[in-house]
Design a protein around this motif. Structure first.
Motif, PDB file in Angstrom:
ATOM      1  N   ASN A  27      12.706   8.940   2.877  1.00  9.20           N
ATOM      2  CA  ASN A  27      13.550   9.825   2.081  1.00  9.20           C
ATOM      3  C   ASN A  27      13.167   9.776   0.610  1.00  9.20           C
ATOM      4  O   ASN A  27      12.552   8.812   0.134  1.00  9.20           O
ATOM      5  N   LYS A  28      13.588  10.800  -0.137  1.00  7.94           N
ATOM      6  CA  LYS A  28      13.479  10.747  -1.580  1.00  7.94           C
ATOM      7  C   LYS A  28      14.506   9.763  -2.115  1.00  7.94           C
ATOM      8  O   LYS A  28      15.561   9.552  -1.527  1.00  7.94           O
ATOM      9  N   PHE A  29      14.205   9.184  -3.274  1.00  5.46           N
ATOM     10  CA  PHE A  29      14.998   8.069  -3.780  1.00  5.46           C
ATOM     11  C   PHE A  29      16.446   8.473  -4.037  1.00  5.46           C
ATOM     12  O   PHE A  29      17.366   7.718  -3.724  1.00  5.46           O
ATOM     13  N   LYS A  52       8.792  -7.927  -6.536  1.00  4.38           N
ATOM     14  CA  LYS A  52       8.535  -6.517  -6.257  1.00  4.38           C
ATOM     15  C   LYS A  52       9.680  -5.835  -5.519  1.00  4.38           C
ATOM     16  O   LYS A  52       9.559  -4.668  -5.133  1.00  4.38           O
ATOM     17  N   TRP A  53      10.773  -6.549  -5.290  1.00  4.06           N
ATOM     18  CA  TRP A  53      11.926  -5.900  -4.663  1.00  4.06           C
ATOM     19  C   TRP A  53      12.506  -4.847  -5.604  1.00  4.06           C
ATOM     20  O   TRP A  53      12.628  -5.055  -6.802  1.00  4.06           O
ATOM     21  N   GLY A  54      12.870  -3.727  -5.041  1.00  2.00           N
ATOM     22  CA  GLY A  54      13.471  -2.659  -5.822  1.00  2.00           C
ATOM     23  C   GLY A  54      12.882  -1.318  -5.444  1.00  2.00           C
ATOM     24  O   GLY A  54      12.196  -1.182  -4.419  1.00  2.00           O
ATOM     25  N   PRO A  55      13.141  -0.300  -6.250  1.00  2.64           N
ATOM     26  CA  PRO A  55      12.593   1.031  -5.960  1.00  2.64           C
ATOM     27  C   PRO A  55      11.078   0.993  -5.908  1.00  2.64           C
ATOM     28  O   PRO A  55      10.416   0.244  -6.635  1.00  2.64           O
ATOM     29  N   ALA A  56      10.507   1.835  -5.047  1.00  3.19           N
ATOM     30  CA  ALA A  56       9.062   1.798  -4.821  1.00  3.19           C
ATOM     31  C   ALA A  56       8.289   2.407  -5.979  1.00  3.19           C
ATOM     32  O   ALA A  56       7.303   1.844  -6.433  1.00  3.19           O
ATOM     33  N   LEU A  57       8.739   3.551  -6.487  1.00  4.17           N
ATOM     34  CA  LEU A  57       8.018   4.244  -7.548  1.00  4.17           C
ATOM     35  C   LEU A  57       8.396   3.687  -8.916  1.00  4.17           C
ATOM     36  O   LEU A  57       9.557   3.345  -9.170  1.00  4.17           O
ATOM     37  N   GLN A  58       7.389   3.627  -9.810  1.00  3.64           N
ATOM     38  CA  GLN A  58       7.605   3.080 -11.133  1.00  3.64           C
ATOM     39  C   GLN A  58       8.662   3.860 -11.911  1.00  3.64           C
ATOM     40  O   GLN A  58       9.439   3.297 -12.673  1.00  3.64           O
ATOM     41  N   GLU A  59       8.712   5.155 -11.693  1.00  6.16           N
ATOM     42  CA  GLU A  59       9.651   5.995 -12.438  1.00  6.16           C
ATOM     43  C   GLU A  59      11.101   5.682 -12.093  1.00  6.16           C
ATOM     44  O   GLU A  59      12.013   6.019 -12.854  1.00  6.16           O
ATOM     45  N   GLY A  79       0.788  -1.213   0.000  1.00  5.56           N
ATOM     46  CA  GLY A  79       0.000   0.000   0.000  1.00  5.56           C
ATOM     47  C   GLY A  79       0.820   1.262   0.000  1.00  5.56           C
ATOM     48  O   GLY A  79       0.411   2.259   0.570  1.00  5.56           O
ATOM     49  N   ARG A  80       1.993   1.271  -0.682  1.00  3.83           N
ATOM     50  CA  ARG A  80       2.839   2.448  -0.668  1.00  3.83           C
ATOM     51  C   ARG A  80       2.939   3.105  -2.028  1.00  3.83           C
ATOM     52  O   ARG A  80       2.918   4.308  -2.143  1.00  3.83           O
ATOM     53  N   THR A  81       3.100   2.315  -3.079  1.00  3.50           N
ATOM     54  CA  THR A  81       3.477   2.836  -4.381  1.00  3.50           C
ATOM     55  C   THR A  81       2.740   2.077  -5.459  1.00  3.50           C
ATOM     56  O   THR A  81       2.078   1.069  -5.201  1.00  3.50           O
TER      57      THR A  81
END
Length: 649
Positions: free
Chosen positions: A312-314, A580-587, A2-4
């Motif tokens: 934090n921001k990525f 799903k491991w990795g950065p949260a946002l698709q961008e 439920g985050r990204t």
């Protein structure tokens, strides 16, 4: 979770809503994160634990191993946890998508944070109590003429009837009091008797709980209310609060430092603080104490660093701004607090005519016995007492904020339902109420025994084991090359060579050394002259093992639920990173995390996904064969007529 978009199932391409459930950029700015991390790392342990260890281990002889452990173990682990949480934008449970079998490490962190959060807030509530009791014209622990005092009480300040005397009379009384104290075979200070007989009204055994100390219970309720109200809006509200909570202690320390170094005898305390006893540098106990202090002061393996970094921001530079600055600030704060306290201890030793090494008690006594007694010797002592205990409260709250946020975030990440996400405030309130109820036994007459038991066992060698397994998982199971690429993708540059070497070799070796040393040099804890019974030590070991046992239990559970015909296949699947491991946002999911079905991406997919693709290909080939067979039969209907008893049918 439920985050990204990658976690909560949002449609790719749609804008991501900026709410509490989407962590990226939840800090108002980088300063809020740095101040919150400083408030988490710099706590009560910096005020009394670091000076006490210097006090016990020969002053400067302790600082050398402390700085070595900080450089080769503390800062690398600090950076590892910050980069770990920031890369995945998940708390101490969610980040173990990196290797699901090791999710028990996250549960162990939760258990440790729970134990620390329970007894840590009790220490804060005692600071609240002293703060409230300082709101008077005369501090209640100044003289020995109170109902709770014993005949052994001997203060350095004359009786209350002599307050109106001249400065000469007061000085004479000080000298007389000091001489009387030296002649006594056993001397107790007014602050010590106030602490033991009035504040705690301590019982004679850990099993003799007695009644609940209602003033302490009330202060505990106040402490939990303050923590909840500051976190009622999540990390956004705590980010605003830390502007004050993380900076004001330094103002108070500076005021007390200026006042302390101007007192008679302060130079003796500072000399004791800085003068090393070089014969102790080779003592393994000194190195073990220095290493353990690193874990307590930086908060490694508690889960709070991962949780705070997840907001934090990525592309935030968690190496330069966070890891280096915060770690050095923490170390400098400990050293600075040592100057403040040892200047006061030197002042006490000067007036009591005793060596500096015999002034202070160990553990909580340094903050709630020796320092309050020193404050009574200062002009306008209630004012200095208010400032000091207000500083202790702020230092404690800075850590408690992050401990509670760690537990709440882990619960929200693990359950992840829409109701949980929308009602995070209710979860925070529930955790606060539960923490208050579990802390009630620590407000009884036997509470101090249980507090020290939890402090010595619940968060001791378990932190060492958790840190060691975390390093092994990331560096050797997930792969050091993979993690170095992740950090480079996030920060724009790979980790420095020094950190690569520390993560792979030096830090695990040092951590293993701490564990082995802790086991070899084990001694049962005592509280002054009280020896803990064996059944209480068994409870202490049970608390210590309760966090570590989560790791093998969950690993076995995960292996048993993993697909595979053999144990080796199940083990291999359980260790592989989750899709799903990795950065949260698709961008931010670029390169090997990109959703495109490139060759590299296919090779990086888990075994289960590959098997599904193979099955789909088999079904397509089967359908094509059936179509070809039907086509052949349609063009040549007499192909199988010899098997049909009725050709005309």
């Amino acid at each position: 979770m439920g985050r990204t978009p990658c976690v909560n199932g949002a449609v790719p391409g749609e804008p991501v809503k900026k709410d509490e459930n989407s962590r990226r950029g939840n800090w108002g700015n980088q300063i809020e994160f740095v101040l919150t991390s400083v408030g988490y790392a710099v706590g009560l342990g910096n005020v009394w634990r670091f000076p006490y260890l210097c006090y016990r281990n020969g002053g400067g002889a302790f600082m050398l191993p402390y700085f070595i452990m900080l450089v080769f173990c503390g800062i690398p682990l600090f950076f590892l946890e910050l980069s770990f949480g920031q890369f995945a934008s998940l708390g101490c449970l969610g980040v173990w998508k990196i290797s699901p079998m090791f999710k028990g490490v996250g549960y162990g962190m939760m258990v440790v944070s729970t134990y620390i959060g329970i007894y840590y807030n009790v220490v804060i509530c005692i600071a609240f109590y002293y703060f409230f009791m300082s709101m008077t014209n005369l501090l209640p622990w100044t003289y020995c003429n109170n109902p709770w005092n014993t005949p052994d009480c001997s203060g350095v300040v004359g009786s209350g009837a002599q307050l109106n005397g001249s400065l000469v009379n007061v000085t004479s009384n000080l000298i007389a009091g000091a001489s009387e104290m030296v002649n006594r075979t056993k001397r107790t200070s007014p602050s010590e008797e106030y602490w033991k007989h009035y504040v705690l009204n301590i019982s004679d055994d850990i099993g003799n709980f007695g009644e609940v100390r209602l003033p302490i219970l009330g202060c505990l309720a106040v402490s939990w209310c303050v923590v909840f109200l500051c976190l009622i809006r999540g990390v956004k509200s705590s980010g605003k609060v830390v502007y004050f909570t993380a900076t004001f202690p330094y103002v108070v320390l500076t005021i007390l430092f200026i006042r302390g170094i101007t007192l008679d005898g302060a130079i003796n305390g500072i000399k004791y603080y800085l003068t090393p006893q070089w014969q102790k540098v080779l003592d393994a106990k000194v190195w073990g104490d220095a290493a353990s202090q690193i874990f307590y002061s930086l908060g490694c393996a508690w889960g709070g660093l991962i949780t705070m970094a997840s907001y934090n921001k990525f592309h935030n530079n968690c190496f330069r701004l966070d890891s280096i600055i915060i770690s050095i600030t923490n170390c400098a704060t400990s050293v600075y607090a040592g100057f403040v306290i040892f200047s006061i201890l030197g002042f006490m030793a000067h007036h009591l005519n005793v060596p500096v090494s015999e002034v202070a008690d160990h553990g909580p006594g340094l903050a709630f016995v020796a320092y309050p007694e020193a404050l009574t010797l200062l002009p306008i002592s209630p004012l200095w007492s208010l400032l000091f205990f207000f500083m202790l409260i702020l230092l404690g709250l800075g850590t408690q904020f992050c401990l509670l946020e760690t537990l709440v975030t882990a619960i929200v990440d693990e359950i992840g339902t829409d109701w949980i996400i929308r009602n995070k405030t209710i979860i925070t309130l529930s955790v606060a109420v539960l923490g208050f109820l579990l802390g009630v036994p620590l407000t009884t007459r036997a509470g101090i025994y249980w507090l020290l038991l939890m402090d010595n066992y619940a968060a001791s060698f378990s932190l060492v084991i958790i840190s060691c397994i975390m390093c092994i998982c990331i560096m050797y199971v997930y792969g050091h090359r993979n993690y170095f690429k992740d950090v480079e993708m996030m920060l724009g540059f790979p980790p420095p060579l020094f950190f690569k070497v520390c993560w792979r070799f030096i830090s695990p070796v040092i951590i293993s050394f701490i564990l082995i040393f802790t086991v070899i040099q084990y001694k049962p804890i005592t509280y002054n002259d009280y020896i803990y019974p064996r059944w209480s030590l068994a409870i202490g070991f049970a608390m210590a093992l309760s966090s570590v046992i989560c790791i093998p239990i969950y690993a076995l559970y995960k292996i048993s639920r993993s697909p595979g015909a053999t144990f080796r296949e199940r083990l291999k699947f359980a260790c592989q990173a989750h899709p799903k491991w990795g950065p949260a946002l698709q961008e931010h999911r670029t390169g090997r995390y990109a959703p495109m079905a490139s060759e590299d991406t296919v090779e990086a997919r888990p075994l289960k996904e590959k098997e599904e693709q193979k099955e789909e290909q088999k079904e397509v080939e089967k359908e094509r064969k059936e179509e070809i067979s039907l086509t052949i039969q349609g063009s040549n209907g007499s192909t199988n007529t010899h098997n049909n008893p009725n050709p005309s049918a």
